[in-house]
Design a protein around this motif. Structure first.
Motif, PDB file in Angstrom:
ATOM      1  N   PRO A 140      43.998  23.158  55.379  1.00  0.00           N
ATOM      2  CA  PRO A 140      45.287  23.709  54.925  1.00  0.00           C
ATOM      3  C   PRO A 140      45.190  25.221  54.708  1.00  0.00           C
ATOM      4  O   PRO A 140      44.177  25.735  54.222  1.00  0.00           O
ATOM      5  CB  PRO A 140      45.545  22.974  53.600  1.00  0.00           C
ATOM      6  N   TYR A 141      46.249  25.903  55.084  1.00  0.00           N
ATOM      7  CA  TYR A 141      46.271  27.364  54.978  1.00  0.00           C
ATOM      8  C   TYR A 141      46.095  27.828  53.538  1.00  0.00           C
ATOM      9  O   TYR A 141      45.470  28.862  53.277  1.00  0.00           O
ATOM     10  CB  TYR A 141      47.584  27.893  55.551  1.00  0.00           C
ATOM     11  N   HIS A 142      46.605  27.067  52.586  1.00  0.00           N
ATOM     12  CA  HIS A 142      46.537  27.489  51.190  1.00  0.00           C
ATOM     13  C   HIS A 142      45.107  27.473  50.659  1.00  0.00           C
ATOM     14  O   HIS A 142      44.822  28.143  49.651  1.00  0.00           O
ATOM     15  CB  HIS A 142      47.426  26.579  50.337  1.00  0.00           C
ATOM     16  N   LEU A 143      44.217  26.729  51.311  1.00  0.00           N
ATOM     17  CA  LEU A 143      42.819  26.740  50.876  1.00  0.00           C
ATOM     18  C   LEU A 143      42.092  28.003  51.322  1.00  0.00           C
ATOM     19  O   LEU A 143      41.083  28.380  50.737  1.00  0.00           O
ATOM     20  CB  LEU A 143      42.090  25.503  51.408  1.00  0.00           C
ATOM     21  N   THR A 144      42.574  28.632  52.362  1.00  0.00           N
ATOM     22  CA  THR A 144      41.914  29.833  52.886  1.00  0.00           C
ATOM     23  C   THR A 144      42.530  31.119  52.358  1.00  0.00           C
ATOM     24  O   THR A 144      42.003  32.204  52.629  1.00  0.00           O
ATOM     25  CB  THR A 144      41.991  29.839  54.422  1.00  0.00           C
ATOM     26  N   ILE A 145      43.633  31.010  51.636  1.00  0.00           N
ATOM     27  CA  ILE A 145      44.327  32.223  51.212  1.00  0.00           C
ATOM     28  C   ILE A 145      43.502  33.004  50.188  1.00  0.00           C
ATOM     29  O   ILE A 145      43.507  34.247  50.183  1.00  0.00           O
ATOM     30  CB  ILE A 145      45.720  31.859  50.633  1.00  0.00           C
ATOM     31  N   ILE A 146      42.746  32.312  49.307  1.00  0.00           N
ATOM     32  CA  ILE A 146      41.939  33.011  48.303  1.00  0.00           C
ATOM     33  C   ILE A 146      40.756  33.729  48.945  1.00  0.00           C
ATOM     34  O   ILE A 146      40.534  34.924  48.682  1.00  0.00           O
ATOM     35  CB  ILE A 146      41.485  32.032  47.201  1.00  0.00           C
ATOM     36  N   PRO A 147      39.933  33.074  49.793  1.00  0.00           N
ATOM     37  CA  PRO A 147      38.875  33.836  50.483  1.00  0.00           C
ATOM     38  C   PRO A 147      39.424  34.979  51.329  1.00  0.00           C
ATOM     39  O   PRO A 147      38.810  36.048  51.401  1.00  0.00           O
ATOM     40  CB  PRO A 147      38.187  32.777  51.346  1.00  0.00           C
ATOM     41  N   GLN A 148      40.562  34.752  51.952  1.00  0.00           N
ATOM     42  CA  GLN A 148      41.183  35.816  52.741  1.00  0.00           C
ATOM     43  C   GLN A 148      41.570  36.989  51.863  1.00  0.00           C
ATOM     44  O   GLN A 148      41.358  38.159  52.233  1.00  0.00           O
ATOM     45  CB  GLN A 148      42.412  35.246  53.462  1.00  0.00           C
ATOM     46  N   TYR A 149      42.121  36.703  50.705  1.00  0.00           N
ATOM     47  CA  TYR A 149      42.511  37.773  49.772  1.00  0.00           C
ATOM     48  C   TYR A 149      41.283  38.551  49.295  1.00  0.00           C
ATOM     49  O   TYR A 149      41.302  39.790  49.243  1.00  0.00           O
ATOM     50  CB  TYR A 149      43.251  37.156  48.591  1.00  0.00           C
ATOM     51  N   ILE A 150      40.198  37.835  48.953  1.00  0.00           N
ATOM     52  CA  ILE A 150      38.986  38.500  48.483  1.00  0.00           C
ATOM     53  C   ILE A 150      38.382  39.377  49.585  1.00  0.00           C
ATOM     54  O   ILE A 150      37.969  40.522  49.346  1.00  0.00           O
ATOM     55  CB  ILE A 150      37.969  37.460  47.997  1.00  0.00           C
ATOM     56  N   LEU A 151      38.358  38.850  50.816  1.00  0.00           N
ATOM     57  CA  LEU A 151      37.784  39.601  51.934  1.00  0.00           C
ATOM     58  C   LEU A 151      38.589  40.855  52.223  1.00  0.00           C
ATOM     59  O   LEU A 151      38.026  41.948  52.396  1.00  0.00           O
ATOM     60  CB  LEU A 151      37.699  38.711  53.171  1.00  0.00           C
ATOM     61  N   VAL A 152      39.902  40.732  52.299  1.00  0.00           N
ATOM     62  CA  VAL A 152      40.745  41.905  52.562  1.00  0.00           C
ATOM     63  C   VAL A 152      40.634  42.905  51.420  1.00  0.00           C
ATOM     64  O   VAL A 152      40.609  44.128  51.638  1.00  0.00           O
ATOM     65  CB  VAL A 152      42.208  41.467  52.777  1.00  0.00           C
ATOM     66  N   GLY A 153      40.519  42.407  50.191  1.00  0.00           N
ATOM     67  CA  GLY A 153      40.365  43.312  49.057  1.00  0.00           C
ATOM     68  C   GLY A 153      39.057  44.072  49.105  1.00  0.00           C
ATOM     69  O   GLY A 153      39.020  45.274  48.806  1.00  0.00           O
ATOM     70  N   ASP A 154      37.966  43.406  49.479  1.00  0.00           N
ATOM     71  CA  ASP A 154      36.676  44.097  49.587  1.00  0.00           C
ATOM     72  C   ASP A 154      36.697  45.159  50.676  1.00  0.00           C
ATOM     73  O   ASP A 154      35.965  46.159  50.593  1.00  0.00           O
ATOM     74  CB  ASP A 154      35.567  43.082  49.882  1.00  0.00           C
ATOM     75  N   LEU A 155      37.513  44.956  51.699  1.00  0.00           N
ATOM     76  CA  LEU A 155      37.625  45.940  52.776  1.00  0.00           C
ATOM     77  C   LEU A 155      38.625  47.051  52.445  1.00  0.00           C
ATOM     78  O   LEU A 155      38.813  47.965  53.261  1.00  0.00           O
ATOM     79  CB  LEU A 155      38.033  45.244  54.080  1.00  0.00           C
ATOM     80  N   GLY A 156      39.269  46.958  51.304  1.00  0.00           N
ATOM     81  CA  GLY A 156      40.232  47.990  50.915  1.00  0.00           C
ATOM     82  C   GLY A 156      41.578  47.846  51.585  1.00  0.00           C
ATOM     83  O   GLY A 156      42.309  48.844  51.714  1.00  0.00           O
ATOM     84  N   GLY A 157      41.946  46.634  51.987  1.00  0.00           N
ATOM     85  CA  GLY A 157      43.190  46.446  52.715  1.00  0.00           C
ATOM     86  C   GLY A 157      44.364  45.985  51.884  1.00  0.00           C
ATOM     87  O   GLY A 157      45.474  45.855  52.421  1.00  0.00           O
TER      88      GLY A 157
END
Length: 295
Positions: A140-157
Protein backbone atom coordinates in the motif's frame (compact mmCIF):
# COMPACT_ATOMS: atom_id res chain seq x y z
CA UNK A 1 -46.96 -3.76 -67.48
CA UNK A 2 -46.95 -6.70 -65.08
CA UNK A 3 -43.18 -6.60 -64.94
CA UNK A 4 -43.28 -2.93 -64.01
CA UNK A 5 -45.81 -3.47 -61.23
CA UNK A 6 -43.85 -6.40 -59.85
CA UNK A 7 -40.73 -4.26 -59.71
CA UNK A 8 -42.56 -1.54 -57.77
CA UNK A 9 -44.60 -3.65 -55.34
CA UNK A 10 -42.76 -6.09 -53.04
CA UNK A 11 -43.76 -9.73 -53.37
CA UNK A 12 -45.67 -11.54 -50.64
CA UNK A 13 -42.58 -13.29 -49.22
CA UNK A 14 -40.83 -9.96 -48.69
CA UNK A 15 -43.94 -8.54 -46.98
CA UNK A 16 -44.08 -11.58 -44.73
CA UNK A 17 -40.44 -11.12 -43.73
CA UNK A 18 -41.06 -7.47 -42.92
CA UNK A 19 -44.08 -8.34 -40.81
CA UNK A 20 -42.04 -10.93 -38.90
CA UNK A 21 -39.28 -8.43 -38.21
CA UNK A 22 -41.62 -5.91 -36.56
CA UNK A 23 -42.44 -7.99 -33.44
CA UNK A 24 -38.75 -8.80 -33.03
CA UNK A 25 -37.84 -5.12 -33.23
CA UNK A 26 -40.55 -4.25 -30.67
CA UNK A 27 -39.32 -6.93 -28.27
CA UNK A 28 -35.74 -5.71 -28.68
CA UNK A 29 -36.80 -2.12 -27.98
CA UNK A 30 -38.74 -3.21 -24.88
CA UNK A 31 -35.63 -4.94 -23.56
CA UNK A 32 -33.31 -1.97 -24.19
CA UNK A 33 -35.58 0.78 -22.82
CA UNK A 34 -35.18 -0.26 -19.14
CA UNK A 35 -31.41 -0.47 -19.57
CA UNK A 36 -31.30 2.99 -21.16
CA UNK A 37 -33.41 4.40 -18.33
CA UNK A 38 -31.10 2.82 -15.76
CA UNK A 39 -28.00 4.25 -17.47
CA UNK A 40 -29.65 7.66 -17.72
CA UNK A 41 -30.46 7.57 -13.99
CA UNK A 42 -26.86 6.66 -13.14
CA UNK A 43 -25.58 9.46 -15.38
CA UNK A 44 -27.84 12.01 -13.67
CA UNK A 45 -26.76 10.90 -10.20
CA UNK A 46 -23.10 11.07 -11.27
CA UNK A 47 -23.46 14.54 -12.78
CA UNK A 48 -25.48 15.97 -9.88
CA UNK A 49 -22.47 16.95 -7.68
CA UNK A 50 -20.91 18.84 -10.58
CA UNK A 51 -24.21 20.60 -11.27
CA UNK A 52 -24.50 21.59 -7.61
CA UNK A 53 -20.90 22.84 -7.60
CA UNK A 54 -21.49 25.07 -10.63
CA UNK A 55 -24.83 26.39 -9.39
CA UNK A 56 -23.51 27.28 -5.94
CA UNK A 57 -20.49 29.04 -7.46
CA UNK A 58 -22.89 31.31 -9.36
CA UNK A 59 -24.61 32.54 -6.16
CA UNK A 60 -22.00 34.57 -4.24
CA UNK A 61 -23.09 36.47 -1.15
CA UNK A 62 -26.34 34.51 -0.82
CA UNK A 63 -27.27 32.01 1.91
CA UNK A 64 -27.15 28.45 0.65
CA UNK A 65 -30.39 26.66 1.42
CA UNK A 66 -31.23 23.32 -0.08
CA UNK A 67 -33.00 22.57 -2.32
CA UNK A 68 -33.69 26.22 -3.23
CA UNK A 69 -30.02 26.83 -4.06
CA UNK A 70 -30.17 24.22 -6.83
CA UNK A 71 -32.63 26.37 -8.78
CA UNK A 72 -31.19 29.91 -8.70
CA UNK A 73 -33.17 32.91 -9.83
CA UNK A 74 -30.13 35.18 -10.21
CA UNK A 75 -26.67 34.36 -11.52
CA UNK A 76 -23.41 36.19 -10.82
CA UNK A 77 -19.81 35.49 -11.85
CA UNK A 78 -18.41 37.50 -8.95
CA UNK A 79 -17.03 34.37 -7.25
CA UNK A 80 -15.04 33.46 -10.38
CA UNK A 81 -13.68 37.01 -10.63
CA UNK A 82 -12.61 36.92 -6.99
CA UNK A 83 -11.01 33.52 -7.49
CA UNK A 84 -8.98 34.53 -10.52
CA UNK A 85 -7.96 37.87 -9.00
CA UNK A 86 -6.70 36.36 -5.76
CA UNK A 87 -2.99 35.89 -5.21
CA UNK A 88 -2.86 32.27 -4.13
CA UNK A 89 -5.27 30.41 -6.40
CA UNK A 90 -3.51 31.22 -9.71
CA UNK A 91 -0.23 30.25 -8.04
CA UNK A 92 -1.72 26.97 -6.82
CA UNK A 93 -3.08 26.27 -10.30
CA UNK A 94 0.38 26.82 -11.80
CA UNK A 95 1.91 24.49 -9.20
CA UNK A 96 -0.66 21.82 -10.03
CA UNK A 97 0.06 22.21 -13.75
CA UNK A 98 3.83 21.89 -13.24
CA UNK A 99 3.41 18.94 -10.90
CA UNK A 100 1.01 17.10 -13.24
CA UNK A 101 2.64 17.82 -16.60
CA UNK A 102 6.27 17.20 -15.56
CA UNK A 103 5.34 14.01 -13.71
CA UNK A 104 3.30 12.74 -16.67
CA UNK A 105 6.10 13.38 -19.18
CA UNK A 106 8.75 11.61 -17.12
CA UNK A 107 6.47 8.74 -16.12
CA UNK A 108 5.75 8.04 -19.80
CA UNK A 109 9.43 8.34 -20.71
CA UNK A 110 10.74 6.06 -17.97
CA UNK A 111 7.86 3.59 -18.24
CA UNK A 112 8.25 3.22 -22.01
CA UNK A 113 12.02 2.74 -21.71
CA UNK A 114 11.67 0.19 -18.92
CA UNK A 115 8.81 -1.56 -20.72
CA UNK A 116 10.91 -1.84 -23.88
CA UNK A 117 13.84 -3.27 -21.93
CA UNK A 118 11.76 -5.84 -20.05
CA UNK A 119 9.76 -6.85 -23.13
CA UNK A 120 12.43 -7.06 -25.86
CA UNK A 121 15.87 -7.11 -24.25
CA UNK A 122 17.70 -10.11 -22.81
CA UNK A 123 19.88 -9.50 -19.74
CA UNK A 124 20.71 -11.42 -16.55
CA UNK A 125 18.08 -11.18 -13.85
CA UNK A 126 15.46 -9.68 -16.14
CA UNK A 127 12.55 -11.79 -14.87
CA UNK A 128 13.62 -11.48 -11.23
CA UNK A 129 13.87 -7.69 -11.40
CA UNK A 130 10.56 -7.43 -13.24
CA UNK A 131 8.63 -9.54 -10.74
CA UNK A 132 10.22 -7.75 -7.79
CA UNK A 133 8.93 -4.49 -9.25
CA UNK A 134 5.50 -6.02 -9.81
CA UNK A 135 5.50 -7.29 -6.22
CA UNK A 136 5.96 -3.69 -5.09
CA UNK A 137 2.46 -3.01 -6.38
CA UNK A 138 1.14 -5.14 -3.53
CA UNK A 139 2.55 -2.70 -0.94
CA UNK A 140 0.00 0.00 0.00
CA UNK A 141 1.17 3.49 -0.88
CA UNK A 142 0.46 4.76 2.63
CA UNK A 143 3.09 2.40 4.05
CA UNK A 144 5.81 3.96 1.91
CA UNK A 145 4.86 7.58 2.48
CA UNK A 146 6.83 7.85 5.77
CA UNK A 147 10.14 6.43 4.40
CA UNK A 148 9.63 8.58 1.32
CA UNK A 149 9.16 11.66 3.49
CA UNK A 150 12.28 10.88 5.55
CA UNK A 151 14.38 10.26 2.43
CA UNK A 152 13.27 13.45 0.68
CA UNK A 153 13.83 15.38 3.89
CA UNK A 154 17.38 14.07 4.26
CA UNK A 155 18.07 15.19 0.69
CA UNK A 156 16.74 18.67 1.45
CA UNK A 157 13.72 18.36 -0.83
CA UNK A 158 10.95 19.24 1.59
CA UNK A 159 9.02 22.41 0.70
CA UNK A 160 10.59 22.44 -2.77
CA UNK A 161 9.07 21.65 -6.13
CA UNK A 162 11.72 19.08 -7.06
CA UNK A 163 11.21 17.30 -3.74
CA UNK A 164 7.53 16.92 -4.56
CA UNK A 165 8.22 15.83 -8.14
CA UNK A 166 11.07 13.34 -7.91
CA UNK A 167 9.26 10.55 -5.97
CA UNK A 168 6.46 10.53 -8.58
CA UNK A 169 8.62 10.17 -11.71
CA UNK A 170 8.80 6.35 -11.61
CA UNK A 171 5.53 4.46 -11.81
CA UNK A 172 5.56 0.68 -11.57
CA UNK A 173 1.98 0.28 -12.83
CA UNK A 174 2.78 2.30 -15.95
CA UNK A 175 5.93 0.26 -16.53
CA UNK A 176 3.97 -2.98 -16.23
CA UNK A 177 1.33 -1.84 -18.74
CA UNK A 178 3.99 -0.64 -21.19
CA UNK A 179 5.84 -3.94 -20.91
CA UNK A 180 2.67 -5.92 -21.63
CA UNK A 181 1.82 -3.73 -24.62
CA UNK A 182 5.32 -3.67 -26.12
CA UNK A 183 5.55 -7.44 -25.72
CA UNK A 184 2.94 -7.73 -28.49
CA UNK A 185 4.99 -5.74 -31.04
CA UNK A 186 6.43 -8.18 -33.64
CA UNK A 187 10.14 -8.84 -33.25
CA UNK A 188 10.46 -8.73 -37.05
CA UNK A 189 10.04 -4.94 -36.96
CA UNK A 190 12.98 -4.60 -34.58
CA UNK A 191 15.10 -7.08 -36.56
CA UNK A 192 14.44 -5.18 -39.79
CA UNK A 193 15.48 -1.92 -38.13
CA UNK A 194 18.68 -3.51 -36.86
CA UNK A 195 19.48 -4.80 -40.36
CA UNK A 196 19.03 -1.24 -41.65
CA UNK A 197 21.61 -0.08 -39.12
CA UNK A 198 19.33 1.53 -36.53
CA UNK A 199 20.68 1.80 -33.01
CA UNK A 200 18.82 1.09 -29.79
CA UNK A 201 17.64 4.66 -29.28
CA UNK A 202 16.52 4.94 -32.92
CA UNK A 203 14.52 1.72 -32.58
CA UNK A 204 12.96 2.98 -29.37
CA UNK A 205 12.15 6.42 -30.78
CA UNK A 206 11.08 5.52 -34.33
CA UNK A 207 9.44 2.11 -33.86
CA UNK A 208 8.47 1.48 -30.24
CA UNK A 209 6.99 4.88 -29.42
CA UNK A 210 4.84 5.19 -32.58
CA UNK A 211 3.49 1.68 -32.02
CA UNK A 212 2.54 2.51 -28.43
CA UNK A 213 0.65 5.77 -28.99
CA UNK A 214 -2.71 4.36 -27.78
CA UNK A 215 -1.35 3.06 -24.48
CA UNK A 216 0.78 6.20 -24.03
CA UNK A 217 -2.32 8.37 -24.42
CA UNK A 218 -4.21 6.16 -21.97
CA UNK A 219 -1.42 6.33 -19.40
CA UNK A 220 -1.04 10.07 -19.93
CA UNK A 221 -4.71 10.55 -19.10
CA UNK A 222 -4.56 8.37 -15.99
CA UNK A 223 -1.28 9.81 -14.71
CA UNK A 224 -2.27 13.42 -15.32
CA UNK A 225 -5.61 12.99 -13.55
CA UNK A 226 -3.96 11.17 -10.64
CA UNK A 227 -1.36 13.91 -10.13
CA UNK A 228 -3.76 16.77 -10.68
CA UNK A 229 -6.05 15.34 -7.99
CA UNK A 230 -3.22 14.20 -5.71
CA UNK A 231 -3.57 15.45 -2.16
CA UNK A 232 -1.62 13.41 0.39
CA UNK A 233 1.98 13.72 -0.83
CA UNK A 234 1.76 17.42 -1.87
CA UNK A 235 0.21 18.23 1.52
CA UNK A 236 2.97 16.41 3.43
CA UNK A 237 5.92 17.63 1.38
CA UNK A 238 4.90 21.29 1.02
CA UNK A 239 4.39 23.43 4.10
CA UNK A 240 4.51 26.90 2.54
CA UNK A 241 1.24 28.26 1.15
CA UNK A 242 3.00 29.42 -2.03
CA UNK A 243 4.08 25.85 -2.82
CA UNK A 244 0.65 24.26 -2.38
CA UNK A 245 -1.08 22.59 -5.29
CA UNK A 246 -4.71 23.35 -6.00
CA UNK A 247 -6.19 20.42 -4.06
CA UNK A 248 -4.26 21.30 -0.90
CA UNK A 249 -4.97 25.00 -1.36
CA UNK A 250 -8.72 24.42 -1.58
CA UNK A 251 -8.55 22.50 1.67
CA UNK A 252 -6.84 25.45 3.38
CA UNK A 253 -9.58 27.76 2.08
CA UNK A 254 -12.16 25.74 3.99
CA UNK A 255 -10.15 26.21 7.17
CA UNK A 256 -9.97 29.98 6.57
CA UNK A 257 -13.79 30.23 6.28
CA UNK A 258 -13.73 31.54 2.72
CA UNK A 259 -17.24 31.93 1.22
CA UNK A 260 -18.61 28.68 -0.14
CA UNK A 261 -19.27 30.20 -3.58
CA UNK A 262 -15.57 31.11 -3.91
CA UNK A 263 -14.51 27.59 -2.97
CA UNK A 264 -16.95 26.12 -5.51
CA UNK A 265 -15.68 28.52 -8.18
CA UNK A 266 -12.11 27.39 -7.52
CA UNK A 267 -13.26 23.77 -7.71
CA UNK A 268 -14.89 24.42 -11.09
CA UNK A 269 -11.68 26.00 -12.35
CA UNK A 270 -9.68 23.01 -11.13
CA UNK A 271 -12.02 20.68 -13.00
CA UNK A 272 -11.58 22.36 -16.40
CA UNK A 273 -8.02 21.07 -17.16
CA UNK A 274 -8.96 17.47 -16.36
CA UNK A 275 -12.03 17.75 -18.56
CA UNK A 276 -10.01 19.14 -21.47
CA UNK A 277 -7.41 16.38 -21.12
CA UNK A 278 -10.09 13.72 -21.33
CA UNK A 279 -11.80 15.39 -24.31
CA UNK A 280 -8.60 15.65 -26.35
CA UNK A 281 -7.34 12.15 -25.45
CA UNK A 282 -10.69 10.37 -25.47
CA UNK A 283 -10.12 8.65 -28.83
CA UNK A 284 -6.73 7.29 -27.80
CA UNK A 285 -8.03 6.54 -24.31
CA UNK A 286 -10.83 4.24 -25.52
CA UNK A 287 -8.63 2.59 -28.11
CA UNK A 288 -5.84 2.02 -25.61
CA UNK A 289 -8.16 0.45 -23.05
CA UNK A 290 -9.65 -1.86 -25.68
CA UNK A 291 -6.28 -2.92 -27.04
CA UNK A 292 -4.82 -3.43 -23.57
CA UNK A 293 -7.77 -5.64 -22.68
CA UNK A 294 -7.41 -7.74 -25.81
CA UNK A 295 -3.70 -8.19 -25.21
Amino acid sequence: MSATVSNILPDSSERDRQLKRRPQALRSARRTVPMHLLLLSIALVTAFPFYAMVVISLQPGQPIQMPQALFPTTISFEAFIDTLSSRNIPRWTLNSAIYSIVSTVFVLLFASMAGYAFAKKRFPGRELIFWVLVAMLMIPYHLTIIPQYILVGDLGGLNTMWGMLVPTLANTSAMFLMRQFIHGIPDELLDAAKIDGAGEFRIYWSIILPQTKPILATLATFVFLAHWNDFLWPMISQQSAENHVLTVGLNTLQEEQVPLATIMAAAVISFIPTFLVFVFFQRYFVRGVMMSGMK
